[in-house]
Design an enzyme around this catalytic site. Structure first.
Site, PDB file in Angstrom:
ATOM      1  N   GLU A 184       0.841  -1.202   0.000  1.00 40.04           N
ATOM      2  CA  GLU A 184       0.000   0.000   0.000  1.00 40.04           C
ATOM      3  C   GLU A 184       0.872   1.247   0.000  1.00 40.04           C
ATOM      4  O   GLU A 184       1.906   1.279   0.673  1.00 40.04           O
ATOM      5  CB  GLU A 184      -0.865  -0.047   1.269  1.00 40.04           C
ATOM      6  CG  GLU A 184      -2.109   0.785   1.228  1.00 40.04           C
ATOM      7  CD  GLU A 184      -2.958   0.590   2.489  1.00 40.04           C
ATOM      8  OE1 GLU A 184      -3.328  -0.562   2.832  1.00 40.04           O
ATOM      9  OE2 GLU A 184      -3.242   1.608   3.139  1.00 40.04           O
ATOM     10  N   ASP A 229       0.177   5.250   0.664  1.00 39.67           N
ATOM     11  CA  ASP A 229      -0.932   6.061   1.196  1.00 39.67           C
ATOM     12  C   ASP A 229      -0.694   7.545   1.311  1.00 39.67           C
ATOM     13  O   ASP A 229       0.300   7.953   1.910  1.00 39.67           O
ATOM     14  CB  ASP A 229      -1.153   5.695   2.677  1.00 39.67           C
ATOM     15  CG  ASP A 229      -1.848   4.408   2.892  1.00 39.67           C
ATOM     16  OD1 ASP A 229      -2.579   3.989   2.013  1.00 39.67           O
ATOM     17  OD2 ASP A 229      -1.652   3.834   3.976  1.00 39.67           O
ATOM     18  N   GLU A 240      -3.062  10.415   3.263  1.00 34.76           N
ATOM     19  CA  GLU A 240      -4.302  10.663   4.016  1.00 34.76           C
ATOM     20  C   GLU A 240      -4.287  12.095   4.492  1.00 34.76           C
ATOM     21  O   GLU A 240      -3.281  12.568   5.021  1.00 34.76           O
ATOM     22  CB  GLU A 240      -4.403   9.741   5.238  1.00 34.76           C
ATOM     23  CG  GLU A 240      -4.873   8.356   4.896  1.00 34.76           C
ATOM     24  CD  GLU A 240      -5.147   7.505   6.140  1.00 34.76           C
ATOM     25  OE1 GLU A 240      -5.400   8.070   7.223  1.00 34.76           O
ATOM     26  OE2 GLU A 240      -5.081   6.294   6.012  1.00 34.76           O
ATOM     27  N   ASN A 289       2.042   6.759   4.418  1.00 34.03           N
ATOM     28  CA  ASN A 289       2.509   5.471   4.925  1.00 34.03           C
ATOM     29  C   ASN A 289       2.852   4.572   3.741  1.00 34.03           C
ATOM     30  O   ASN A 289       2.362   4.790   2.620  1.00 34.03           O
ATOM     31  CB  ASN A 289       1.430   4.817   5.797  1.00 34.03           C
ATOM     32  CG  ASN A 289       2.000   3.863   6.835  1.00 34.03           C
ATOM     33  OD1 ASN A 289       3.172   3.498   6.802  1.00 34.03           O
ATOM     34  ND2 ASN A 289       1.149   3.434   7.767  1.00 34.03           N
ATOM     35  N   GLY A 349      -6.008  13.105  18.863  1.00 36.33           N
ATOM     36  CA  GLY A 349      -6.357  11.850  19.512  1.00 36.33           C
ATOM     37  C   GLY A 349      -7.823  11.746  19.904  1.00 36.33           C
ATOM     38  O   GLY A 349      -8.178  11.081  20.871  1.00 36.33           O
ATOM     39  N   ARG A 383       9.016   5.131  20.178  1.00 33.76           N
ATOM     40  CA  ARG A 383       8.395   3.987  19.531  1.00 33.76           C
ATOM     41  C   ARG A 383       9.412   2.881  19.238  1.00 33.76           C
ATOM     42  O   ARG A 383       9.058   1.708  19.194  1.00 33.76           O
ATOM     43  CB  ARG A 383       7.793   4.491  18.221  1.00 33.76           C
ATOM     44  CG  ARG A 383       6.736   3.623  17.688  1.00 33.76           C
ATOM     45  CD  ARG A 383       6.006   4.433  16.651  1.00 33.76           C
ATOM     46  NE  ARG A 383       5.554   3.572  15.599  1.00 33.76           N
ATOM     47  CZ  ARG A 383       5.146   4.002  14.418  1.00 33.76           C
ATOM     48  NH1 ARG A 383       5.171   5.294  14.145  1.00 33.76           N
ATOM     49  NH2 ARG A 383       4.719   3.156  13.518  1.00 33.76           N
TER      50      ARG A 383
END
Ligand SMILES: *[C@@H]1O[C@H](CO)[C@@H](O)[C@H](O)[C@H]1NC(C)=O
Length: 261
Positions: A95, A97, A99, A114, A193, A248
């Site tokens: 994919e 992407d 967005e 992404n 969020g 992360r």
């Protein structure tokens, strides 16, 4: 003489018709019923309290350059997401992407990108655009070749994902992909969020599309002019990259981060 003139103008007209993008030939509205509309050379998607909408290409593509002009939801678009992406099917799908995450009136959109390879994404990069993407159409392009994937905004490269199979990073090159787009409500997560909710009194929300174009793409690497533009975007307009997110990835970044970012 007269007939010569007539013939040339006829040819010109036929040529113009053949070149004009006709959304009916290229796309199917796949959900959202009449919230997705094709009117001549403009396609619109809309979102209301009941549903969003989406379309997909009739054809699959295997490498190429894909261009589309988009005009995003204006005004208070907080909570809305316009997705525009290439994707193959199945659990090991690839994919690429774009967005667009809406925002409150006067506040900037987030352009979220992404890349998924063989079912795995988690390669997010986010940008602020250097213009208002709601006031007129801008061109968003994907250049996809066996060597590299480049995301472009009005011809400016904002992201590159190179083929790094030689260091063990899977690359999207075995599966053809379709082009998809959708407009949906994501106020659970998109705006701070989930703190800012979609303002349904402003519905329906509408995004517009035109000038779809697919061409062969043989790009093997960015030239120095485009590389300079890419660095300019990274320096001035990138707001997030997974390749710098130490929280992360406390034990080290994914392998491709050493090459591309
Ligand atoms: C909306 O704008 C605010 C203020 O500039 C920014 O902090 C926030 O990230 C934006 N939200 C989105 C979804 O882009």
């Amino acid at each position: 003489m007269a007939s010569f003139k007539l013939n040339t103008s006829l040819l010109l007209i036929l040529f113009a018709i053949a070149n004009a993008s006709n959304f009916n030939n290229d796309f199917d509205i796949t959900w959202g019923a009449d919230r997705g509309k094709i009117a001549g050379d403009i396609l619109t998607l809309s979102l209301d309290r009941i549903s969003g909408s989406g379309f997909q290409s009739k054809k699959e593509y295997h490498f190429g350059r894909i261009d589309m002009q988009l005009k995003l939801v204006p005004g208070n678009s907080a909570g809305t997401v316009t997705a525009y992406y290439l994707s193959s099917q199945g659990p090991t799908h690839d994919e690429i992407d774009f967005e667009f995450l809406g925002n409150e009136t006067g506040q900037p959109y987030t352009l979220h990108t992404n890349v998924y390879t063989q079912g795995k994404g988690e390669r997010e990069q986010q940008f602020r655009m250097w213009f208002d993407p709601t006031s007129r159409f801008h061109t968003y392009s994907i250049m996809w070749s066996p060597q590299t994937i480049v995301f472009l905004v009005d011809e400016t490269p904002i992201r590159e994902f190179r083929n790094m199979e030689r260091i063990g990073v899977p690359y999207p090159n075995r599966q053809p992909m379709r082009l998809y787009s959708s407009l949906w409500n994501a106020d659970q997560w998109a705006t701070r969020g989930g703190l800012v909710k979609t303002d349904w009194t402003k519905a329906p929300f509408t995004a517009s599309y035109r000038n779809f174009n697919v061409k062969p793409n043989l790009l093997t690497q960015l030239d120095s002019v485009r590389n300079r533009r890419l660095r300019w975007v990274k320096k001035n307009h990138m707001i997030y990259s997974y390749c710098t997110d130490t929280k992360r990835f406390p034990h080290g970044f994914p392998k491709e981060c050493s090459v591309n970012h």
